[in-house]
Enzyme design. Structure first.
Site, short mmCIF file in Angstrom:
data_model
loop_
_atom_site.label_atom_id
_atom_site.label_comp_id
_atom_site.label_asym_id
_atom_site.label_seq_id
_atom_site.Cartn_x
_atom_site.Cartn_y
_atom_site.Cartn_z
N ASP A 14 39.82 79.75 18.39
CA ASP A 14 39.32 78.46 17.90
C ASP A 14 37.80 78.58 17.99
O ASP A 14 37.23 78.46 19.06
CB ASP A 14 39.84 77.32 18.77
CG ASP A 14 39.29 75.97 18.35
OD1 ASP A 14 39.05 75.77 17.14
OD2 ASP A 14 39.07 75.12 19.23
N GLU A 74 41.07 79.88 13.32
CA GLU A 74 41.05 78.58 12.63
C GLU A 74 39.88 78.54 11.66
O GLU A 74 38.76 78.92 12.00
CB GLU A 74 40.92 77.45 13.66
CG GLU A 74 40.99 76.08 13.01
CD GLU A 74 41.02 74.96 14.03
OE1 GLU A 74 40.37 73.94 13.78
OE2 GLU A 74 41.72 75.10 15.06
N ASP A 147 40.20 73.49 23.63
CA ASP A 147 39.86 74.63 22.76
C ASP A 147 40.77 75.82 23.06
O ASP A 147 41.10 76.60 22.17
CB ASP A 147 38.40 75.03 22.97
CG ASP A 147 37.45 73.86 22.77
OD1 ASP A 147 36.91 73.72 21.66
OD2 ASP A 147 37.28 73.08 23.73
#
Length: 187
Positions: A14, A74, A147
């Protein structure tokens, strides 16, 4: 059957420039287990170039230590702040470059796709995604940074998206699957 098709180690990321989540997911057919779940903290690094260097060094270190096969990352999404998106894009680019340099496959997933694959709802909150992952894997529900679970969600999303090929060619429908795998059919 090629062993590389069966077992994969997925590095989920992420991206972020203050806090970057990462997770390593070991997968084998329909099974998976979390090997690592953590974050890189860069809030004390004021210089954006120092942050980029730090990201590059840490991702290279993770790759050298754990030898993942795949990067699942992501995709940045457009919000109200263009500068934030540019910073995220830089962080993402560094992670992708380090992974490609190491010979890894790279896959990118939208936040909506990730949430959909974990919770069934593309509009789920980070907390809902984290709660679902805590039910799926033996991880603590008191994770300090979401996260980390976001990174795990990317890795799990990739694992769920992959179709295991049984036989030499990919089956496009049930009839071709049965034809290619007659020895596996129970009558």
């Amino acid at each position: 059957m090629d062993d590389n098709t069966i077992r994969r180690k997925i590095l989920g990321v992420d991206p972020g420039t203050n806090i970057m989540g990462y997770a390593l997911l070991n997968t084998e057919l329909n099974k998976s287990e979390v090997e690592v779940l953590s974050v890189l903290q860069m809030t004390k690094l004021g210089d954006p170039y120092a942050k980029m260097k730090y990201i590059y060094e840490k991702i290279n270190g993770l790759i050298e230590q754990y030898h993942p096969d795949v990067l699942a990352i992501e995709a940045p999404f457009y919000g109200k702040n263009v500068q934030s998106m540019l910073k995220l894009g830089r962080a993402q680019g560094i992670v992708i470059a380090a992974s490609l340099h190491a010979g890894m496959e790279v896959y990118e997933y939208s936040p909506r796709k990730i949430k959909q694959s974990i919770t069934g709802n593309g509009n789920a909150s980070k907390e809902q995604v984290s709660a679902m992952l805590c039910r799926m894997y033996p991880i603590s529900e008191s994770i300090e940074y979401l996260d980390a679970t976001d990174a795990l969600a990317v890795a799990v999303c990739h694992h769920l998206q992959q179709k295991v090929v049984f036989g030499k060619t990919k089956a496009t429908n049930w009839k071709s699957f049965i034809t290619q795998n007659a020895d596996r059919v129970v009558k």
